[in-house]
Design an enzyme around this catalytic site. Structure first.
Site, short mmCIF file in Angstrom:
data_model
loop_
_atom_site.label_atom_id
_atom_site.label_comp_id
_atom_site.label_asym_id
_atom_site.label_seq_id
_atom_site.Cartn_x
_atom_site.Cartn_y
_atom_site.Cartn_z
N ALA A 120 54.09 78.11 -3.40
CA ALA A 120 54.51 76.94 -4.16
C ALA A 120 55.73 76.24 -3.58
CB ALA A 120 54.79 77.33 -5.60
N ASN A 186 57.41 84.95 -7.08
CA ASN A 186 56.85 85.12 -5.74
C ASN A 186 57.48 84.15 -4.75
OD1 ASN A 186 54.98 87.28 -6.18
ND2 ASN A 186 53.63 85.85 -7.22
N HIS A 216 61.38 73.79 -7.71
CA HIS A 216 61.93 74.77 -6.78
C HIS A 216 62.98 74.08 -5.91
CE1 HIS A 216 58.55 77.33 -7.92
NE2 HIS A 216 57.77 76.27 -7.73
#
Length: 264
Positions: A120, A186, A216
């Site tokens: 991601a 992750n 993120h």
């Protein structure tokens, strides 16, 4: 035609299977036995449902893990021991130093390969390049909605029902984050594996009641200079803990397989 083995049959695995590029098809799906009937019905018997990859009597061109850290721990070593290429989404499993060492050793001994997918987050090529020239500081922050943190230890660290503004509830290493938040962290492990490692990568986890996206933020500094990356991704409709981009990185791995960039 390239044939892959899929480990997992949850929301992410189904998203990947629905988007496979022409020229790639599933030959085997490793899933818990209660899912086997659904797999048979979905693929009309063209795909073999397995409980363990060691039951496979063929040779997949790629083994694609889209399940969980538990699946990596349970099956990762066995896959590379057969000389296969394993593409890993649930990179947090490798926060277990012993497991990482066993998989790496099995890869060397049996000519297998472990491919850490970008998942991601973006910029992993730049991060790995920076490491070659003196990487000194890497910080990662994840910001997600309360729904994305439900069912995790976040529920014991902050009141997800009462939070009214963005708030950081965890600060620590990537190793700690990956262990405590296996369904959410992750990305932290992926960044660590491409950069400074599990113990030197700093992680902040935040809940934001005003967002529906998974954001993120990556900051890296060193002799090379510095960079910052921010990515705001849409979570999977059937799994708010997972960004759609993570599934798309698995699809892109299959396209690279078609292009001859990967060998089993």
């Amino acid at each position: 035609m390239k044939k892959i083995m899929m480990i997992g049959y949850g929301a992410m695995a189904k998203e990947v299977l629905s988007r496979l590029p022409e020229g790639v098809e599933p030959g085997w799906i490793v899933a818990r036995e209660p899912h086997h009937a659904a797999i048979a019905a979905a693929f009309g018997g063209r795909v073999q449902a397995l409980s363990d990859p060691r039951d496979c009597d063929g040779r997949p061109d790629l083994v694609l893990e889209c399940a969980s850290q538990q699946a990596v721990a349970e099956f990762g070593e066995a896959v590379v021991q057969r000389g296969w290429t394993l593409a890993v989404i649930s990179t947090g499993a490798l926060a277990d130093a012993g497991l990482q060492q066993r998989i790496q050793q099995a890869s060397r001994d049996h000519h297998g390969r472990v491919w850490v997918l970008s998942g991601a987050v973006a910029g992993m090529d730049a991060l790995a390049s920076a490491r070659e020239g003196g990487l000194t500081c890497v910080t990662y922050q994840a910001s997600k909605s309360p729904a994305s943190w439900r069912g995790s230890p976040a529920e014991t660290l902050i009141d997800l029902d009462a939070v009214s503004e963005a708030q950081v509830f965890f600060e620590g290493s990537a190793r700690e984050a990956a262990r405590l938040f296996p369904a959410n962290a992750n990305v932290a492990a992926t960044i660590a594996l491409h950069g400074l490692g599990m113990d030197e990568t700093r992680v902040r986890l935040q809940v934001d009641p005003h967002t529906r996206r998974n954001t993120h933020r990556l900051q890296a500094q060193g002799a090379f200079g510095e960079f910052q990356i921010e990515l705001s991704g849409t979570p999977l409709a059937n799994n708010p803990k997972t960004s759609t981009l993570a599934a798309l990185s698995a699809v892109q791995a299959c396209r690279r397989l078609l292009d001859g960039e990967l060998t089993a």
